[in-house]
Design a protein around this motif. Structure first.
Motif, PDB file in Angstrom:
ATOM      1  N   LEU A  23       0.780  -1.342   0.004  1.00 22.84           N
ATOM      2  CA  LEU A  23      -0.107   0.059  -0.110  1.00 22.84           C
ATOM      3  C   LEU A  23       0.911   1.320   0.130  1.00 22.84           C
ATOM      4  CD1 LEU A  23      -2.803  -1.122   2.433  1.00 22.84           C
ATOM      5  CD2 LEU A  23      -3.029  -1.010  -0.042  1.00 22.84           C
ATOM      6  N   HIS A  24       2.104   1.180   0.665  1.00 25.78           N
ATOM      7  CA  HIS A  24       2.914   2.484   0.753  1.00 25.78           C
ATOM      8  C   HIS A  24       3.448   2.471  -0.694  1.00 25.78           C
ATOM      9  CE1 HIS A  24       3.991   2.037   5.188  1.00 25.78           C
ATOM     10  NE2 HIS A  24       2.675   2.628   4.969  1.00 25.78           N
ATOM     11  N   LYS A  25       3.671   1.667  -1.363  1.00 23.39           N
ATOM     12  CA  LYS A  25       4.240   1.861  -2.758  1.00 23.39           C
ATOM     13  C   LYS A  25       2.971   2.260  -3.827  1.00 23.39           C
ATOM     14  CE  LYS A  25       7.775  -1.643  -2.970  1.00 23.39           C
ATOM     15  NZ  LYS A  25       8.109  -2.974  -3.546  1.00 23.39           N
ATOM     16  N   ALA A  26       1.976   2.180  -3.466  1.00 21.33           N
ATOM     17  CA  ALA A  26       0.717   2.615  -4.283  1.00 21.33           C
ATOM     18  C   ALA A  26       0.195   4.263  -3.722  1.00 21.33           C
ATOM     19  CB  ALA A  26      -0.400   1.880  -4.095  1.00 21.33           C
ATOM     20  N   GLY A  27       1.168   4.670  -2.767  1.00 26.75           N
ATOM     21  CA  GLY A  27       0.772   5.994  -2.108  1.00 26.75           C
ATOM     22  C   GLY A  27      -0.209   6.038  -0.962  1.00 26.75           C
ATOM     23  N   TYR A  28      -0.564   4.972  -0.197  1.00 25.31           N
ATOM     24  CA  TYR A  28      -1.464   5.063   0.861  1.00 25.31           C
ATOM     25  C   TYR A  28      -0.776   5.312   1.980  1.00 25.31           C
ATOM     26  CZ  TYR A  28      -4.880   3.432  -2.593  1.00 25.31           C
ATOM     27  OH  TYR A  28      -5.568   3.295  -3.746  1.00 25.31           O
ATOM     28  N   ASP A  29      -1.402   5.969   3.189  1.00 25.55           N
ATOM     29  CA  ASP A  29      -0.772   5.975   4.551  1.00 25.55           C
ATOM     30  C   ASP A  29      -1.425   4.757   5.212  1.00 25.55           C
ATOM     31  OD1 ASP A  29       0.673   7.641   6.940  1.00 25.55           O
ATOM     32  OD2 ASP A  29      -1.432   7.345   7.636  1.00 25.55           O
TER      33      ASP A  29
END
Length: 234
Positions: A23-29
């Motif tokens: 999810l971090h790689k996809a821009g999510y916190d």
């Protein structure tokens, strides 16, 4: 919907870390918790846009957490279940889950499902907000967000002026007496003078002072109405 906050609830810390990485790689916190009690507490503190919720958890199970959260929130919930676990899809969805993912899962599929659920939720919220919005010519008023836009500019109105304007726009062409407006906007327990309505209408008119094709009209001897025909103003 990048930059959205995702709460990851899984008692397996390795799986939680792996999900967070995707999810971090996809821009999510993201935030992670590993028990049912912590999930409920962190949900309130973190205010996530979506929860990834493991079915089998210590203390409180995933079904019970979903049921508890749905009492106060419509934030999307995706259930996580291990392959081979008994997962009643109908029960999960009936309790308010929006989707489910079977472990082990593909990282791309996880991110895609999260994005799809967030988009659906965002569209549903937008539709709900728009249902509470009134658009007339160059004036828009939205009760869900408590905003007024006039000739493309946000217009600041005190609460009673906002409520009065919204009420009149909600009933175009209908005439209301001052007492009816007092009852609907100020409430039956308001003991002030009915001329309070006149003062608020005057203030609203001062802020909507351009040469528009609509107006709040005075119906002499009766009260006020909102009309898209400006003839006869005020």
């Amino acid at each position: 919907m990048n930059n959205s906050r995702i709460l990851i609830v899984d008692d397996d810390k390795n799986i939680a870390e792996l999900i967070a990485l995707y999810l971090h790689k996809a821009g999510y916190d993201t935030r992670q918790v590993h028990s049912g009690d912590a999930a409920v507490t962190e949900f309130a503190a973190y205010a996530p846009h979506l929860m990834l919720l493991d079915l089998m958890l210590p203390e409180i199970g995933g079904f019970d957490i979903c049921k508890k959260i749905r009492k106060t929130s419509s934030v999307p919930i995706i259930m996580l279940t291990a392959k081979g676990e008994v997962f009643d899809k109908v029960l999960g969805l009936s309790l308010g889950a929006d989707d489910y993912i079977v472990k082990p899962f593909d990282g791309k599929e996880l991110v895609a499902r999260v994005g799809a659920v967030l988009r659906r939720y965002s569209r549903a919220n937008a539709a709900e907000d728009d249902a509470q919005a009134i658009h007339i010519s160059n004036l828009s008023i939205n009760h869900a967000t408590y905003t007024v836009t006039y000739h493309g500019q946000v217009l600041e109105l005190p609460p009673k002026e906002f409520e009065l304007l919204y009420f009149l726009l909600s009933h175009p062409g209908r005439v209301f007496t001052r007492d009816q407006l007092l009852d609907n906007i100020w409430g039956y327990e308001f003991f002030g003078d009915s001329r309070t309505v006149d003062v608020h209408v005057k203030r609203i008119r001062e802020k909507l002072d351009r040469n528009d094709t609509w107006s709040i009209k005075t119906v002499w001897g009766v009260g006020y109405k909102f009309d898209e025909d400006k003839e006869g103003y005020p």
